[in-house]
Design an enzyme around this catalytic site. Structure first.
Site, PDB file in Angstrom:
ATOM      1  N   CYS A  10      -5.071  -2.914   0.867  1.00  0.00           N
ATOM      2  CA  CYS A  10      -4.789  -2.040   1.999  1.00  0.00           C
ATOM      3  C   CYS A  10      -3.352  -1.528   1.905  1.00  0.00           C
ATOM      4  O   CYS A  10      -2.468  -2.227   1.416  1.00  0.00           O
ATOM      5  CB  CYS A  10      -4.988  -2.771   3.325  1.00  0.00           C
ATOM      6  SG  CYS A  10      -6.709  -3.196   3.661  1.00  0.00           S
ATOM      7  N   SER A 378      -1.527  -9.874 -15.919  1.00  0.00           N
ATOM      8  CA  SER A 378      -0.327 -10.689 -16.132  1.00  0.00           C
ATOM      9  C   SER A 378      -0.682 -11.984 -16.863  1.00  0.00           C
ATOM     10  O   SER A 378       0.037 -12.427 -17.768  1.00  0.00           O
ATOM     11  CB  SER A 378       0.344 -11.002 -14.794  1.00  0.00           C
ATOM     12  OG  SER A 378       0.796  -9.826 -14.173  1.00  0.00           O
TER      13      SER A 378
END
Length: 500
Positions: A10, A378
């Site tokens: 969001c 990552s």
């Protein structure tokens, strides 16, 4: 309560102009453009809220309005932001809203939503409301884990819920706190309302509140989700020396623009002076001044804190596509330059110099093992470097997906060096794993692309990747440079120079 794991999808944005005239049309465009800058995070609906005109004074003998400020204009729509744009201007024409009306001070909020509770629909979009009259409006990034309990409690007190979201309990809880205070003690400040709301919430969240009971004010707070404050002084002063304590800067009454955002990309075109809001901080903008309070669950009143602004090292051109078809294509072509930037200043006389690790080299050399911890790309960048690190150092290297480490409560020892890898430095599970490692006494090293991020502030030491802003969802240049930073050449060359 410990923060829950929250999706980072969001987007929230807010804009407040103070002591400088801005037309409603301008305010709308700033908010909508802020949402466009957050599109890359992914979303399925969006919404904004601005002020309507002040109502005419009530006729003698009639009931006074429920609040002192102007009623909010709330627009929500599913689908692309351009759907929201069309619906906003269609409704503006239908209701004959004056877009040329100017405000010397005005507060607006905006949101892009990725559905977690309830289908994509206007009623589930943000801003979420306290009910009739929109006395409290909230935009939210994160998840409220105890919303069902709060919803049952508020329903028993007469509140009716219109959405399927977890967020709707927040503005309704704010109204409940506000009404209860007015029924008893009398006046209550906006920050007192938000402080009591935070006391009831569990989960991870970044919130921005707007209320006609407190016209021209905004309040933001966070726990576990990213939130940024941006300050644009319009007095013509350009010296970085002006930007020390944020309250001292903003309390001067000079014209300014203030922003809240879940991403630095949405404020870089307006200002480079920002503050990364810490967990449990309440940031209150009133009369052009920023006050920061520290929420403490065990204390009735939050303590006031001083924070300094940082200067953003990012250019507007970095968030534009230029002549490329899309951001991913642009960032693939930027990889050679990004790798050069990652290494710049770190090579001298055949040695690798990493100043961020200098004070902790002895501890790292004595490590029982190195634990790489990350999520998604990552994690994969660190995994690709694992073989090089073990071969060149002889130290055992283990890999952990941050969420899996937390679920298992896997062993982390004081003799470990825990290396946390995150492009944004704000990945929720990675930060929770960092807390876990700190509690267990491990030396914590951060590898991140974002200066001033939560990861860079809370680890003992670390390396900034310096790959430049990455907008594309599929990581390209940052993952390549992160691998370089995790691998023997960048990371362990300084620790074990004889191995190269």
């Amino acid at each position: 309560p410990a923060p829950a794991r929250a999706p980072r999808m969001c987007g929230i944005f807010a804009y407040l102009n103070y002591n400088v005239s801005r037309e409603r049309r301008y305010v709308l465009e700033v908010l909508l453009n802020g949402l466009r800058r957050l599109e890359y995070r992914g979303y399925d609906s969006s919404g904004i809220a601005v002020d309507a005109d002040l109502p005419a004074p009530p006729a003698p003998g009639s009931a006074p309005p429920p609040y002192a400020g102007a009623p909010p204009l709330v627009y929500r729509q599913e689908g692309k932001i351009e759907n929201l744009v069309r619906s906003v201007y269609a409704e503006v024409d239908e209701k004959d809203v004056n877009l040329d009306a100017a405000f010397n001070v005005h507060a607006g909020i905006a949101h892009t939503r990725w559905a977690t509770h309830g289908v994509p629909a206007p009623r589930n979009s943000h801003p979420q409301s306290s009910g009739a009259g929109d006395e409290f409006l909230v935009v939210h990034n994160g998840i409220i884990t105890n919303y069902e309990v709060l919803k049952e409690t508020l329903t028993r007190h007469g509140f009716t819920f219109e959405s399927d979201t977890d967020t709707e309990v927040i503005p309704k809880l704010a109204k409940f706190v506000f009404d209860k205070a007015h029924d008893g003690e009398g006046d209550v400040t906006f920050s007192q309302v938000v402080n009591e709301v935070m006391r009831q919430l569990e989960g991870a969240y970044a919130l921005i509140f707007k209320s006609p009971h407190y016209p021209n004010e905004l309040i933001a707070c966070k726990r576990g989700s990213t939130l940024i404050l941006g300050v644009n002084e319009l007095s013509g002063q350009k010296s970085g020396k002006s930007f020390n304590d944020v309250k001292a800067l903003t309390a001067n009454g000079k014209p300014k623009e203030l922003f809240f955002s879940s991403d630095l990309c949405a404020i870089v075109e307006h200002t480079k002076n920002y503050l990364a809001i810490e967990d449990n901080e309440i940031v209150h903008i009133k009369d052009g001044s920023v006050s920061i309070l520290k929420f403490d669950h065990d204390k009735e009143k939050p303590a006031s804190v001083q924070r300094a602004l940082s200067v953003l090292e990012m250019e507007v051109e970095q968030i534009k596509k230029g002549n490329y078809d899309h951001f991913m294509q642009k960032e693939i072509h930027e990889q050679p330059h990004s790798l050069t930037t990652t290494m710049r200043g770190r090579l001298k006389d055949g040695a690798v110099l990493l100043g961020g690790l200098k004070e902790h080299l002895k501890t790292i050399r004595r490590s029982r093992r190195v634990v790489f911890i990350g999520c998604g790309t990552s994690y994969n960048a660190a995994l690709a470097a694992r073989t090089f690190v073990e071969e060149l150092t002889g130290i055992p290297v283990t890999m952990e997906v941050a969420s899996d480490l937390l679920d298992r409560q896997g062993p982390i020892y004081r003799e470990d060096t825990a290396v946390f890898v995150s492009q944004s430095g704000e990945t929720a599970d990675t930060l929770l794993a960092l807390d876990y490692a700190l509690e267990n006494g491990a030396l914590c090293v951060g590898i991140t692309n974002t200066v001033g991020s939560t990861l860079s502030r809370r680890t003992h030491c670390g390396i900034h990747i310096n790959a430049g802003c990455e907008i594309g969802v599929a990581s390209t240049k940052v993952s390549f440079c992160a691998f370089s930073s995790c691998s023997s050449f960048q990371f362990f060359g300084i620790l074990f120079p004889n191995s190269l």
